[in-house]
Design a protein around this motif. Structure first.
Motif, PDB file in Angstrom:
ATOM      1  N   LEU A 185      -4.511  -2.592  -8.067  1.00  0.00           N
ATOM      2  CA  LEU A 185      -5.470  -1.617  -7.562  1.00  0.00           C
ATOM      3  C   LEU A 185      -6.899  -1.980  -7.955  1.00  0.00           C
ATOM      4  O   LEU A 185      -7.193  -2.193  -9.128  1.00  0.00           O
ATOM      5  N   THR A 186      -7.780  -2.025  -6.979  1.00  0.00           N
ATOM      6  CA  THR A 186      -9.203  -2.230  -7.238  1.00  0.00           C
ATOM      7  C   THR A 186      -9.997  -0.950  -7.016  1.00  0.00           C
ATOM      8  O   THR A 186     -11.150  -0.848  -7.438  1.00  0.00           O
ATOM      9  N   THR A 187      -9.362   0.033  -6.354  1.00  0.00           N
ATOM     10  CA  THR A 187     -10.008   1.311  -6.055  1.00  0.00           C
ATOM     11  C   THR A 187      -9.021   2.448  -6.260  1.00  0.00           C
ATOM     12  O   THR A 187      -7.849   2.323  -5.927  1.00  0.00           O
TER      13      THR A 187
ATOM     14  N   MET B 106       0.837  -1.189   0.000  1.00  0.00           N
ATOM     15  CA  MET B 106       0.000   0.000   0.000  1.00  0.00           C
ATOM     16  C   MET B 106       0.882   1.253   0.000  1.00  0.00           C
ATOM     17  O   MET B 106       2.078   1.185   0.310  1.00  0.00           O
TER      18      MET B 106
ATOM     19  N   TYR C 137      -9.424   6.522  -5.504  1.00  0.00           N
ATOM     20  CA  TYR C 137     -10.346   7.518  -4.991  1.00  0.00           C
ATOM     21  C   TYR C 137     -10.462   8.746  -5.891  1.00  0.00           C
ATOM     22  O   TYR C 137      -9.502   9.144  -6.551  1.00  0.00           O
TER      23      TYR C 137
ATOM     24  N   ASN D 140      -4.515  -2.747 -14.108  1.00  0.00           N
ATOM     25  CA  ASN D 140      -4.824  -2.948 -12.708  1.00  0.00           C
ATOM     26  C   ASN D 140      -6.122  -3.758 -12.634  1.00  0.00           C
ATOM     27  O   ASN D 140      -6.477  -4.437 -13.586  1.00  0.00           O
TER      28      ASN D 140
ATOM     29  N   SER E 102      -3.812   5.438  -0.314  1.00  0.00           N
ATOM     30  CA  SER E 102      -4.584   6.333   0.543  1.00  0.00           C
ATOM     31  C   SER E 102      -5.002   7.588  -0.219  1.00  0.00           C
ATOM     32  O   SER E 102      -4.372   7.972  -1.216  1.00  0.00           O
ATOM     33  N   GLU E 103      -6.032   8.243   0.281  1.00  0.00           N
ATOM     34  CA  GLU E 103      -6.579   9.413  -0.397  1.00  0.00           C
ATOM     35  C   GLU E 103      -5.565  10.551  -0.507  1.00  0.00           C
ATOM     36  O   GLU E 103      -5.570  11.299  -1.471  1.00  0.00           O
TER      37      GLU E 103
ATOM     38  N   GLU F 254      -1.868  -2.683  -3.824  1.00  0.00           N
ATOM     39  CA  GLU F 254      -3.288  -2.987  -3.767  1.00  0.00           C
ATOM     40  C   GLU F 254      -4.129  -1.819  -3.276  1.00  0.00           C
ATOM     41  O   GLU F 254      -5.332  -1.769  -3.526  1.00  0.00           O
ATOM     42  N   TYR F 255      -3.510  -0.887  -2.562  1.00  0.00           N
ATOM     43  CA  TYR F 255      -4.283   0.202  -1.959  1.00  0.00           C
ATOM     44  C   TYR F 255      -3.454   1.475  -1.906  1.00  0.00           C
ATOM     45  O   TYR F 255      -2.262   1.443  -1.583  1.00  0.00           O
TER      46      TYR F 255
END
Length: 236
Positions: A47-49, A1, A51, A69, A27-28, A24-25
């Motif tokens: 990456l699945t998300t 992350m 923001y 991704n 932060s905003e 995988e992640y």
């Protein structure tokens, strides 16, 4: 992350390349403080998300690479800081190779492709594909390793309409997910389905209805102060 303010001390950084790092992640506020950043590449990760506000503080960004991704949804608000950046004559947003869902959430890609004067951006948007079908099978084949993932991430062209998206858990399970991908711009805009939860909100609706509302809004001329004054006097 990648955590909040991970690169904040590198305030003069202009290019950040984080490709093929199994991220995988994010932060905003992961890229907070990078006010000079012009190029951000994150291809070949997990990456699945991503923001909507993650790029809000990066006003100089002109290149965003999110290829290959596991993103199923990408909104216009996510890429807006890049495509609306008026500090550069050329911008680029790369999204191909993601299992994006074929629905009205992607209608902004049609509009942006038609409106942009930037050939680089237009060509990148025309390579975007979306998923129309999902099948699941079990296989014992484990020939797809990390090295092959990196080679796929470096490929800029779409060679086939079918892509295999593997479940990339740490234990490398033997379940393989295959999603049928279709070039987005080959699908008529008016045929894109809208999820029921979106149809019940004012923000979304059928893509064609949204497009009509957008055109109607953009075509309205500003009302002059004199006309406003006349209307007020008549009402009084």
């Amino acid at each position: 992350m990648v955590g909040n303010l991970a690169f904040s001390e590198l305030w003069g950084l202009k290019e950040l390349m984080l490709d093929n790092n199994a991220i995988e992640y994010i932060s905003e506020r992961a890229f907070g403080g990078l006010t000079q950043l012009r190029k951000l590449t994150l291809s070949g990760n997990k990456l699945t998300t991503f923001y909507e506000d993650i790029l809000e503080d990066i006003r100089s960004l002109v290149v965003l690479d999110l290829r290959y991704n596991m993103l199923e949804v990408i909104s216009y608000e996510t890429v807006r800081p890049v495509v609306e950046n008026d500090k550069s004559a050329s911008t680029a947003v790369y999204l191909e190779g993601n299992p994006l869902s074929c629905n009205c959430r992607l209608s902004w890609i049609y509009a942006l492709r038609n409106e942009t004067q930037d050939s680089t951006l237009r060509n990148a948007l025309e390579k975007v594909s979306c998923v129309t079908d999902l099948t699941q099978s079990v296989t014992a084949d484990r020939h797809l390793n990390d090295q092959e993932d990196k080679e796929i991430a470096k490929d800029n062209t779409l060679t086939d309409d079918t892509y295999d998206y593997y479940d990339k858990n740490e234990d490398y399970t033997e379940r393989k997910f295959t999603k049928k991908a279709t070039k987005l711009t080959d699908i008529p805009l008016e045929t894109l389905p809208c999820p029921k939860e979106l149809m019940q909100t004012e923000e979304y609706g059928h893509p064609v209805q949204n497009e009509i509302r957008l055109k109607a809004f953009s075509s309205v001329e500003k009302i002059s102060p004199c006309l406003v004054l006349v209307l007020i006097m008549l009402l009084c």
